[in-house]
Design a protein around this motif. Structure first.
Motif, PDB file in Angstrom:
ATOM      1  N   ARG A 135      -6.894   4.491 -11.508  1.00  0.00           N
ATOM      2  CA  ARG A 135      -5.827   4.753 -10.550  1.00  0.00           C
ATOM      3  C   ARG A 135      -5.187   3.457 -10.061  1.00  0.00           C
ATOM      4  NH1 ARG A 135      -9.608   7.541  -8.338  1.00  0.00           N
ATOM      5  NH2 ARG A 135      -9.348   6.508  -6.343  1.00  0.00           N
ATOM      6  N   MET A 136      -3.926   3.554  -9.689  1.00  0.00           N
ATOM      7  CA  MET A 136      -3.183   2.433  -9.144  1.00  0.00           C
ATOM      8  C   MET A 136      -3.168   2.545  -7.625  1.00  0.00           C
ATOM      9  SD  MET A 136      -2.214   0.876 -11.910  1.00  0.00           S
ATOM     10  CE  MET A 136      -3.841   1.426 -12.490  1.00  0.00           C
ATOM     11  N   HIS A 137      -3.812   1.627  -6.945  1.00  0.00           N
ATOM     12  CA  HIS A 137      -3.844   1.621  -5.488  1.00  0.00           C
ATOM     13  C   HIS A 137      -2.912   0.515  -5.002  1.00  0.00           C
ATOM     14  CE1 HIS A 137      -7.690   4.097  -4.577  1.00  0.00           C
ATOM     15  NE2 HIS A 137      -6.925   4.650  -5.507  1.00  0.00           N
ATOM     16  N   VAL A 138      -1.745   0.927  -4.561  1.00  0.00           N
ATOM     17  CA  VAL A 138      -0.654   0.005  -4.265  1.00  0.00           C
ATOM     18  C   VAL A 138      -0.592  -0.238  -2.761  1.00  0.00           C
ATOM     19  CG1 VAL A 138       1.776  -0.501  -4.634  1.00  0.00           C
ATOM     20  CG2 VAL A 138       0.583   1.096  -6.177  1.00  0.00           C
ATOM     21  N   GLU A 139      -0.940  -1.462  -2.358  1.00  0.00           N
ATOM     22  CA  GLU A 139      -0.815  -1.792  -0.942  1.00  0.00           C
ATOM     23  C   GLU A 139       0.566  -2.359  -0.673  1.00  0.00           C
ATOM     24  OE1 GLU A 139      -2.447  -4.637   2.660  1.00  0.00           O
ATOM     25  OE2 GLU A 139      -3.736  -4.375   0.897  1.00  0.00           O
ATOM     26  N   LEU A 140       1.309  -1.714   0.185  1.00  0.00           N
ATOM     27  CA  LEU A 140       2.637  -2.178   0.570  1.00  0.00           C
ATOM     28  C   LEU A 140       2.465  -3.156   1.725  1.00  0.00           C
ATOM     29  CD1 LEU A 140       3.076   0.564  -0.953  1.00  0.00           C
ATOM     30  CD2 LEU A 140       5.177   0.796   0.365  1.00  0.00           C
ATOM     31  N   LYS A 141       2.725  -4.434   1.460  1.00  0.00           N
ATOM     32  CA  LYS A 141       2.534  -5.465   2.473  1.00  0.00           C
ATOM     33  C   LYS A 141       3.703  -5.426   3.453  1.00  0.00           C
ATOM     34  CE  LYS A 141      -0.506  -7.649   2.524  1.00  0.00           C
ATOM     35  NZ  LYS A 141      -1.913  -7.392   2.937  1.00  0.00           N
ATOM     36  N   SER A 142       3.360  -5.159   4.679  1.00  0.00           N
ATOM     37  CA  SER A 142       4.378  -4.979   5.714  1.00  0.00           C
ATOM     38  C   SER A 142       3.765  -5.366   7.045  1.00  0.00           C
ATOM     39  CB  SER A 142       4.833  -3.511   5.737  1.00  0.00           C
ATOM     40  OG  SER A 142       5.773  -3.276   6.751  1.00  0.00           O
ATOM     41  N   ASP A 143       4.476  -6.186   7.798  1.00  0.00           N
ATOM     42  CA  ASP A 143       4.006  -6.618   9.111  1.00  0.00           C
ATOM     43  C   ASP A 143       5.021  -6.173  10.160  1.00  0.00           C
ATOM     44  OD1 ASP A 143       3.259  -7.881  11.450  1.00  0.00           O
ATOM     45  OD2 ASP A 143       2.819  -9.811  10.492  1.00  0.00           O
ATOM     46  N   SER A 177      -1.517   0.944   3.271  1.00  0.00           N
ATOM     47  CA  SER A 177      -0.825  -0.003   4.151  1.00  0.00           C
ATOM     48  C   SER A 177      -1.526  -0.115   5.501  1.00  0.00           C
ATOM     49  CB  SER A 177       0.627   0.415   4.375  1.00  0.00           C
ATOM     50  OG  SER A 177       1.355  -0.645   4.970  1.00  0.00           O
ATOM     51  N   PHE A 178      -1.444  -1.339   6.046  1.00  0.00           N
ATOM     52  CA  PHE A 178      -1.833  -1.550   7.439  1.00  0.00           C
ATOM     53  C   PHE A 178      -0.726  -1.071   8.369  1.00  0.00           C
ATOM     54  CE2 PHE A 178      -4.507  -4.735   5.349  1.00  0.00           C
ATOM     55  CZ  PHE A 178      -5.705  -4.595   6.028  1.00  0.00           C
ATOM     56  N   ASP A 179       0.490  -1.056   7.878  1.00  0.00           N
ATOM     57  CA  ASP A 179       1.637  -0.578   8.642  1.00  0.00           C
ATOM     58  C   ASP A 179       1.711   0.927   8.468  1.00  0.00           C
ATOM     59  OD1 ASP A 179       4.078   0.053   9.736  1.00  0.00           O
ATOM     60  OD2 ASP A 179       5.208  -1.501   8.680  1.00  0.00           O
ATOM     61  N   TRP A 180       1.220   1.661   9.466  1.00  0.00           N
ATOM     62  CA  TRP A 180       1.088   3.102   9.317  1.00  0.00           C
ATOM     63  C   TRP A 180       2.430   3.831   9.289  1.00  0.00           C
ATOM     64  CZ3 TRP A 180      -3.795   4.860  12.535  1.00  0.00           C
ATOM     65  CH2 TRP A 180      -4.925   4.251  11.987  1.00  0.00           C
ATOM     66  N   ARG A 181       3.541   3.146   9.570  1.00  0.00           N
ATOM     67  CA  ARG A 181       4.849   3.760   9.380  1.00  0.00           C
ATOM     68  C   ARG A 181       5.032   4.146   7.917  1.00  0.00           C
ATOM     69  NH1 ARG A 181       8.995  -0.649  11.317  1.00  0.00           N
ATOM     70  NH2 ARG A 181       7.621  -1.841   9.937  1.00  0.00           N
ATOM     71  N   ILE A 182       4.484   3.329   7.031  1.00  0.00           N
ATOM     72  CA  ILE A 182       4.607   3.585   5.595  1.00  0.00           C
ATOM     73  C   ILE A 182       3.846   4.839   5.204  1.00  0.00           C
ATOM     74  CG2 ILE A 182       3.844   2.662   3.359  1.00  0.00           C
ATOM     75  CD1 ILE A 182       4.868  -0.082   4.397  1.00  0.00           C
ATOM     76  N   TYR A 196      -3.873   5.675   2.080  1.00  0.00           N
ATOM     77  CA  TYR A 196      -4.996   4.934   2.652  1.00  0.00           C
ATOM     78  C   TYR A 196      -4.546   4.252   3.928  1.00  0.00           C
ATOM     79  CZ  TYR A 196      -8.150   5.445  -1.358  1.00  0.00           C
ATOM     80  OH  TYR A 196      -9.007   5.934  -2.325  1.00  0.00           O
ATOM     81  N   ALA A 197      -5.125   4.648   5.048  1.00  0.00           N
ATOM     82  CA  ALA A 197      -4.844   4.023   6.338  1.00  0.00           C
ATOM     83  C   ALA A 197      -5.720   2.786   6.473  1.00  0.00           C
ATOM     84  CB  ALA A 197      -5.110   5.005   7.471  1.00  0.00           C
ATOM     85  N   LEU A 198      -5.150   1.631   6.173  1.00  0.00           N
ATOM     86  CA  LEU A 198      -5.880   0.371   6.303  1.00  0.00           C
ATOM     87  C   LEU A 198      -5.914  -0.049   7.768  1.00  0.00           C
ATOM     88  CD1 LEU A 198      -4.236  -1.552   3.326  1.00  0.00           C
ATOM     89  CD2 LEU A 198      -6.514  -0.522   3.353  1.00  0.00           C
ATOM     90  N   ILE A 199      -7.028  -0.642   8.160  1.00  0.00           N
ATOM     91  CA  ILE A 199      -7.148  -1.099   9.547  1.00  0.00           C
ATOM     92  C   ILE A 199      -8.198  -2.202   9.638  1.00  0.00           C
ATOM     93  CG2 ILE A 199      -8.893   0.606  10.247  1.00  0.00           C
ATOM     94  CD1 ILE A 199      -7.245   0.818  12.928  1.00  0.00           C
ATOM     95  N   LEU A 209       0.207   0.851  14.262  1.00  0.00           N
ATOM     96  CA  LEU A 209      -0.252   2.237  14.058  1.00  0.00           C
ATOM     97  C   LEU A 209       0.868   3.248  14.226  1.00  0.00           C
ATOM     98  CD1 LEU A 209      -3.687   2.004  15.914  1.00  0.00           C
ATOM     99  CD2 LEU A 209      -3.075   1.264  13.598  1.00  0.00           C
ATOM    100  N   ALA A 210       2.084   2.879  13.819  1.00  0.00           N
ATOM    101  CA  ALA A 210       3.244   3.787  13.872  1.00  0.00           C
ATOM    102  C   ALA A 210       3.486   4.307  15.279  1.00  0.00           C
ATOM    103  CB  ALA A 210       3.057   4.938  12.891  1.00  0.00           C
ATOM    104  N   GLY A 211       3.210   3.448  16.266  1.00  0.00           N
ATOM    105  CA  GLY A 211       3.456   3.821  17.657  1.00  0.00           C
ATOM    106  C   GLY A 211       2.325   4.583  18.316  1.00  0.00           C
ATOM    107  N   LEU A 212       1.273   4.871  17.598  1.00  0.00           N
ATOM    108  CA  LEU A 212       0.134   5.590  18.173  1.00  0.00           C
ATOM    109  C   LEU A 212      -0.746   4.636  18.977  1.00  0.00           C
ATOM    110  CD1 LEU A 212      -0.924   7.766  15.099  1.00  0.00           C
ATOM    111  CD2 LEU A 212       0.544   8.442  17.012  1.00  0.00           C
ATOM    112  N   HIS A 213      -1.357   5.172  20.021  1.00  0.00           N
ATOM    113  CA  HIS A 213      -2.288   4.400  20.844  1.00  0.00           C
ATOM    114  C   HIS A 213      -3.686   4.981  20.671  1.00  0.00           C
ATOM    115  CE1 HIS A 213       0.862   2.200  23.113  1.00  0.00           C
ATOM    116  NE2 HIS A 213       1.570   3.305  22.902  1.00  0.00           N
ATOM    117  N   LEU A 214      -4.626   4.143  20.281  1.00  0.00           N
ATOM    118  CA  LEU A 214      -5.986   4.643  20.052  1.00  0.00           C
ATOM    119  C   LEU A 214      -6.576   5.272  21.302  1.00  0.00           C
ATOM    120  CD1 LEU A 214      -7.547   1.866  17.786  1.00  0.00           C
ATOM    121  CD2 LEU A 214      -6.885   4.186  17.136  1.00  0.00           C
ATOM    122  N   ALA A 215      -6.168   4.781  22.478  1.00  0.00           N
ATOM    123  CA  ALA A 215      -6.690   5.354  23.724  1.00  0.00           C
ATOM    124  C   ALA A 215      -6.351   6.838  23.840  1.00  0.00           C
ATOM    125  CB  ALA A 215      -6.139   4.597  24.924  1.00  0.00           C
ATOM    126  N   ASP A 216      -5.206   7.238  23.267  1.00  0.00           N
ATOM    127  CA  ASP A 216      -4.822   8.651  23.314  1.00  0.00           C
ATOM    128  C   ASP A 216      -5.728   9.520  22.453  1.00  0.00           C
ATOM    129  OD1 ASP A 216      -2.743   7.989  25.001  1.00  0.00           O
ATOM    130  OD2 ASP A 216      -1.261   7.851  23.388  1.00  0.00           O
TER     131      ASP A 216
END
Length: 314
Positions: A135-143, A177-182, A196-199, A209-216
């Motif tokens: 399989r091809m696991h493509v990480e989209l590099k985005s900051d 991606s680490f950028d969860w918008r992707i 894959y949600a990288l973190i 986290l695409a605007g999400l707050h872990l506290a929520d």
């Protein structure tokens, strides 16, 4: 029990990262998935690079693409500010450590005069090897904290998906991606492709986290990842413990930690029930898998050279 081995940036501990020789070496060792990083250039091409700026560790200038190019030297400049032609002048086959403690200096075999590959060239390589089961696991590099360096997430994801589709690889691919918008964009574009949600500890705030707050979510990382569109949780391996494994199981998210290079730590993670291991050293993981009686992915045979065309007789 099938636990996967994912070759990180090909096989970074053994060959130059994110290069065709490195990816080919991982295929020949035998991995379940090739993991590599993709960045968009100034002329909207997709190339392999872990960094959003040209790294002095993995890349070296060889000369400008044309005399007097005002952007030369290219090392240190944003990948997104350079064209494919400019990036293809770089030598990406020799690691140039910045310290004597570089962990790959003693194990990575250099391959001089290796160029930065396009995403399409990588998929062509896999096609040439006939590696249909890898399989091809493509990480989209985005900051998302650096919009000046980062491609638009919609345009970027659409371009990656289009290239996978062109090579008929969507069915054997995953978007990382680490950028969860992707992840959210990919969920809309290709809902059947794993995401894959990288973190890591440095990317646990809302901007990543695409605007999400872990506290929520009561600090429940897998719950947040699922809400963002992740179908697999891929944390830094130091984050993985019994509690995280149980939370992920509750949300039916497989856990695939990165980057695991020591068999002792890999054994601990196997005992926690991870679904796969991302590693710079697929050879080490294959040895551990064999010790534990786990199935190992088969090596991919080096493709035979095409026969030379017969010369016409006079």
């Amino acid at each position: 029990m099938h636990v996967e081995i994912h070759g990180h940036r090909g096989a970074r501990g053994l060959r130059p990262e994110n290069t065709l020789p490195g990816l080919a070496h991982a295929l020949e060792l035998g991995v379940d998935a090739l993991e590599f990083d993709v960045v968009m250039t100034a002329d909207r091409c997709l190339v392999l690079s872990h960094d959003l700026t040209v790294s002095p560790v993995t890349s070296a200038d060889r000369g400008p693409v044309f005399p007097g190019d005002p952007l030369f030297p290219y090392v240190g400049r944003p990948v997104g500010a350079l064209t494919l032609a400019q990036l293809r002048t770089l030598d990406c086959g020799v690691r140039r450590p910045r310290s004597e403690t570089d962990r790959f200096a003693a194990t990575q075999v250099p391959v001089p005069d290796t160029r930065m590959p396009t995403f399409g060239a990588v998929l062509g390589l896999v096609d040439a090897y006939g590696a249909d089961d890898v399989r091809m696991h493509v990480e989209l590099k985005s900051d998302p904290s650096r919009p000046d360096l980062t491609a638009d997430p919609v345009e970027f994801t659409e371009a990656v998906v289009a290239e996978l589709a062109r090579h008929r690889r969507l069915g054997g691919a995953a978007i990382l991606s680490f950028d969860w918008r992707i992840l959210d964009v990919a969920r809309s574009l290709v809902p059947d492709v794993p995401r894959y949600a990288l973190i890591e500890h440095a990317t646990m705030d809302a901007v990543w986290l695409a605007g999400l707050h872990l506290a929520d979510f009561g600090g429940d990382v897998p719950a947040a990842a699922a809400a963002a569109g992740g179908t697999v949780l891929s944390p830094a391996h130091v984050m993985v413990d019994v509690e995280l494994a149980r939370q992920a199981e509750k949300h039916e998210l497989p856990v695939v930690p990165w980057t695991v290079n020591h068999p002792g730590r890999a054994a601990e993670l196997l005992d926690l029930g991870v679904a796969g291991i991302v590693t710079d050293y697929p050879d080490r993981m294959r040895a551990l898998w064999a010790e534990r009686g786990l199935p190992v992915p088969p090596p991919v045979t080096v493709p035979a050279p095409s026969p030379a065309p017969a010369l016409a007789r006079a």
